[in-house]
Write a protein that holds these residues in place. Sequence first.
Motif, PDB file in Angstrom:
ATOM      1  N   ALA A   1       0.913  -1.192   0.029  1.00 30.84           N
ATOM      2  CA  ALA A   1      -0.240   0.016  -0.031  1.00 30.84           C
ATOM      3  C   ALA A   1       0.821   1.198   0.051  1.00 30.84           C
ATOM      4  O   ALA A   1       2.029   1.240   0.680  1.00 30.84           O
ATOM      5  N   ALA A   2       0.383   2.245  -0.507  1.00 30.09           N
ATOM      6  CA  ALA A   2       1.103   3.564  -0.392  1.00 30.09           C
ATOM      7  C   ALA A   2       1.249   4.035   1.058  1.00 30.09           C
ATOM      8  O   ALA A   2       0.140   3.653   1.828  1.00 30.09           O
TER       9      ALA A   2
ATOM     10  N   ALA B   1       2.420  10.120  16.480  1.00 30.58           N
ATOM     11  CA  ALA B   1       1.244  10.235  15.604  1.00 30.58           C
ATOM     12  C   ALA B   1       0.960   8.740  15.104  1.00 30.58           C
ATOM     13  O   ALA B   1      -0.257   8.505  14.671  1.00 30.58           O
ATOM     14  N   ALA B   2       1.913   7.875  15.000  1.00 29.92           N
ATOM     15  CA  ALA B   2       1.709   6.628  14.511  1.00 29.92           C
ATOM     16  C   ALA B   2       0.878   5.694  15.117  1.00 29.92           C
ATOM     17  O   ALA B   2       0.173   4.639  14.728  1.00 29.92           O
ATOM     18  N   CYS B   3       0.849   5.746  16.567  1.00 32.21           N
ATOM     19  CA  CYS B   3      -0.144   5.178  17.295  1.00 32.21           C
ATOM     20  C   CYS B   3      -1.408   5.300  16.918  1.00 32.21           C
ATOM     21  O   CYS B   3      -1.981   6.209  16.788  1.00 32.21           O
TER      22      CYS B   3
ATOM     23  N   CYS C   1       0.446  -0.287  10.451  1.00 34.25           N
ATOM     24  CA  CYS C   1       1.673  -0.135  10.114  1.00 34.25           C
ATOM     25  C   CYS C   1       1.802  -0.860   8.689  1.00 34.25           C
ATOM     26  O   CYS C   1       1.137  -1.804   8.220  1.00 34.25           O
ATOM     27  N   SER C   2       2.773  -0.358   7.894  1.00 36.55           N
ATOM     28  CA  SER C   2       3.161  -0.812   6.571  1.00 36.55           C
ATOM     29  C   SER C   2       4.675  -1.608   6.534  1.00 36.55           C
ATOM     30  O   SER C   2       5.020  -1.896   5.641  1.00 36.55           O
TER      31      SER C   2
ATOM     32  N   CYS D   1       0.450   2.759   6.636  1.00 35.52           N
ATOM     33  CA  CYS D   1      -0.547   3.179   5.137  1.00 35.52           C
ATOM     34  C   CYS D   1      -1.098   4.199   5.341  1.00 35.52           C
ATOM     35  O   CYS D   1      -1.938   4.728   6.012  1.00 35.52           O
ATOM     36  N   LYS D   2      -0.975   4.880   3.978  1.00 36.03           N
ATOM     37  CA  LYS D   2      -1.451   6.509   3.822  1.00 36.03           C
ATOM     38  C   LYS D   2      -3.171   6.528   3.918  1.00 36.03           C
ATOM     39  O   LYS D   2      -3.750   7.266   4.447  1.00 36.03           O
TER      40      LYS D   2
END
Length: 562
Positions: A491-492, A500-502, A506-507, A558-559
């Motif tokens: 995925a993009a 902020a990732a929490c 995840c990619s 993942c965007k």
Amino acid sequence: MRLQGAFLHHPNPAPIACAIAEARNGYCASLSPLSLKREIGLSRCAPTSASVSTGGMVPLVDTLAACASQEGVASFHFPGHRRGNAAPPSLARLLGLAPFTHDLPELPELDNLFAPEGVISQAQSCAASVFGADSTFFLVNGSTCGIQAAIMATCPPGHTLILARNCHFSAFSGLVLSGAKPLYVMPGYDLEWDIAHGIDPEDVEKAFVDVRRQDEHAKIGALLITSPTYHGVSSDVKRIADICHKYGVPLIVDEAHGAHFQFHDEFPKSALQQDADIVIQSTHKVLSSLTQSAMLHVRGNMIDSALLRKCLQTLQSSSPNYLLLASLDASREHASTSARAALSTALQLAEEARKLLVQIKGVEVLSIKDIQDKGSNCAKSVDPLRITVSLREIGLSGFEVDDILRLKYQVIAELPSLQSITFAVSLGTTHDDINSLVAAFRAIAKGELLGFPNTRRKKQDNPSPSFVPGMDALSISMQSRILTPREAYFAASERIHAEAACGRVCSELVCPYPPGIPLLVPGERICREAVDVLKAIYGHGGYVTGASDNSMETFLVCKDAP
């Protein structure tokens, strides 16, 4: 001169291989490659079980030796060092010329890993007989490619793979390669030791029921577990295999750390002895093959061997190293003829180390009693050659102790972690090794840490994180999966700060190594516990692989995922 097919069934094929070499400028030179293979018997090599039942022969080693001993050969083949004539001087000074002399390509006498009809076929048949498999495949890309191939061969796109959440990261990359959907079974987790153990058979049964409840038409390709774990904890593979077979599903066992189980009664039974269908073993760990070599064993009729071969050819090098292949042949022979006595010595040394270590104030050693006293049904036994020492009372992390042991006492551990450190006893361990280990811990327990300032902390300062995201809240972490690993992997993506990732999907596949068990898997939501664990490991000197940002300050997510 006519060469007979008996070459490959001879108990010592080396002299005959030499005869072949001598003949190649004469009679053999007039033959086509196919004719030559037929003349020396390479097209038909199916040794009988009687000829390989106890080892004692090393067909691939002997033939490699014969080919390397040829004199006056004008080599117009790869590799470019030409049997050592152009060996890099610095490496030749280190190793000598013998490794280069034996670094040969797929000569007709040496067979072909991906279409074996000669000495590789015979060596693999010898291994299958010794390890108790119906067929065995040699691996030159480690157990990693064996696990990936096993997943690809059993779980086509859209199928479900039920797997333990503490599997090696190769299992998760295998999901990316195959396109299968994961359903995770959570391992037993020991909060006191901060270690994941084995798999409870009742949780396996529940996983099968859950899949059917969610989708009665779901296709389950396989179940994959790790047994033993890196710490030596073995699950009840027999009960798990029975459950799998009741549902018509093959059992894959990552037995990377248990290749030696077959060769002594004091070890747990091997996965093959407990009816597993595919078993992958890192023959280089406790046994004696070269690093990066491994074996994949198949038992029973639930596996499509032709598809498995195709998957292995996709994942392995098209130019396999014959030193690695020969080391598998040699290790099998060594194990079948000499390992029992050597393992008896190793078991005695490990027991001696355990007795001496537990006498040291503040030192505790993991045992099966520790696990079973907690009422756990996830551990049937522990490999007695693994020594895991708790560091809770000492007040240091495993990474700090690892540095102290290595730099101050010349004692090198196998697996440091936040709250413990693990040592692997094997065939080559000596009394001096045990004495050094015990003496080092005595010094550490007394606080003799000159040259290592600021390493001692109060034991309550040691972090006590969850082992995997959602360990306390979830029994099956599929609930935190938004995308399949394959979907998320391709995925993009965008890079954002850890805070902020929490909560984002995840990619990337991020895991402490060793042991190589992912904390972040593509397609799962990132939770704060996982980020805290990774930062703690990194901050205490541990290694984290797979992260695009080694500092753990940012992660790829993942965007467009919800």
